[in-house]
Enzyme design. Sequence first.
Site, mmCIF file in Angstrom:
data_model
loop_
_atom_site.group_PDB
_atom_site.id
_atom_site.type_symbol
_atom_site.label_atom_id
_atom_site.label_comp_id
_atom_site.label_asym_id
_atom_site.label_seq_id
_atom_site.Cartn_x
_atom_site.Cartn_y
_atom_site.Cartn_z
ATOM 1 N N ASP A 67 15.627 12.057 -0.829
ATOM 2 C CA ASP A 67 15.221 12.662 -2.093
ATOM 3 C C ASP A 67 14.408 13.930 -1.875
ATOM 4 O OD1 ASP A 67 12.985 11.374 -1.048
ATOM 5 O OD2 ASP A 67 12.900 9.846 -2.598
ATOM 6 N N ASN A 136 5.952 0.372 -7.473
ATOM 7 C CA ASN A 136 6.670 -0.242 -8.589
ATOM 8 C C ASN A 136 8.052 -0.755 -8.169
ATOM 9 O OD1 ASN A 136 8.097 2.090 -8.212
ATOM 10 N ND2 ASN A 136 7.707 2.959 -10.235
ATOM 11 N N HIS A 138 10.307 1.001 -6.416
ATOM 12 C CA HIS A 138 11.370 2.006 -6.316
ATOM 13 C C HIS A 138 11.792 2.205 -4.866
ATOM 14 C CE1 HIS A 138 8.330 5.639 -6.135
ATOM 15 N NE2 HIS A 138 8.798 5.445 -4.928
ATOM 16 N N GLU A 143 13.702 4.911 -9.937
ATOM 17 C CA GLU A 143 12.594 4.277 -10.638
ATOM 18 C C GLU A 143 13.077 3.066 -11.441
ATOM 19 O OE1 GLU A 143 9.732 5.042 -9.841
ATOM 20 O OE2 GLU A 143 9.233 7.163 -9.990
HETATM 21 C C1 GLP Z 1 7.860 8.188 -2.490
HETATM 22 C C2 GLP Z 1 9.289 8.389 -1.952
HETATM 23 C C3 GLP Z 1 9.865 7.109 -1.442
HETATM 24 C C4 GLP Z 1 8.806 6.374 -0.662
HETATM 25 C C5 GLP Z 1 7.736 5.903 -1.608
HETATM 26 C C6 GLP Z 1 6.554 5.255 -0.924
HETATM 27 O O1 GLP Z 1 7.621 8.561 -3.793
HETATM 28 N N1 GLP Z 1 10.200 8.973 -2.855
HETATM 29 O O2 GLP Z 1 11.010 7.393 -0.655
HETATM 30 O O3 GLP Z 1 9.368 5.245 -0.037
HETATM 31 O O4 GLP Z 1 7.347 6.893 -2.502
HETATM 32 O O5 GLP Z 1 5.720 6.207 -0.333
HETATM 33 P P1 GLP Z 1 4.551 5.810 0.667
HETATM 34 O O6 GLP Z 1 5.213 5.421 1.941
HETATM 35 O O7 GLP Z 1 3.725 7.060 0.806
HETATM 36 O O8 GLP Z 1 3.800 4.706 0.051
#
Ligand code: GLP
Length: 241
Positions: A67, A136, A138, A143
């Site tokens: 993404d 959440n 995702h 989402e």
């Molecule tokens: C982000 C990314 C995800 C990631 C998630 C968790 O928003 N789009 O790909 O897995 O949130 O992030 P973190 O590892 O910093 O908790």
Amino acid sequence: MTLHIFDTVEALSQAAAVLIAAKVLEKPDCVLGLATGSTPVPTYEKLIEMNRAGAIDFSRVTTYNLDEYCRLPEEHEQSYHRFMKDHLFDHINICPENTHVPDGNAADPDAEGIAYDAAIAAAGGIDLQLLGIGRNGHIAFNEPCDRFIWHCHAVKLAESTIQANKRFFDSEDQVPRMALSLGIGSIMAARQVLLLATGEEKAEAVKALVTGDVTPMVPASILRHHPNTVILCDKAAASLL
Ligand code: GLP
């Protein structure tokens, strides 16, 4: 789906790096699906160490990231283009032309999504997809929603994601509100999925993923239907299991 719980983030990251390295050794021209966020950073550090030690060779590897934020310049320090260079690509012997991150600044995000999915398919699909998980539930930026969205698409970020990600920006209003994200279909089409979850703030999402219903309200729960998913958690992320 198999679940492994580790005492430390260090041990988890070592195990994740070994699984990725094993894929590269088995198939030197493999296609890796890569993730951003703080969770995979120590895993990327291990991969850099392994590459510097000559234990793995990325010269024939192709990568597709999950993404990218919309309307954030690629050079911005919080863009996922920048993140991948800073945390992995600039430190390993991967060919820059073999690395791909969706273009969050594409004039036509729908066309960019179609082209990105087509490029993954043309590359033979993803051999190993690395994932983090949002608080959440995702995955990528899929989402919670009333349906699983299959294709690469533009998405409005959930309020909880904006709150979680504001720590990376100077202020909350600088957090982009939109992103371009791989859909659930490409993730489910990956031949192997490796999901990492660390920290107490992921415990609810991990519980819902492992023990709850399969529902688009917890996008990661679809992985229960994936034939080859490995989940690595630290004790804190597994504390509600
Ligand atoms: C982000 C990314 C995800 C990631 C998630 C968790 O928003 N789009 O790909 O897995 O949130 O992030 P973190 O590892 O910093 O908790």
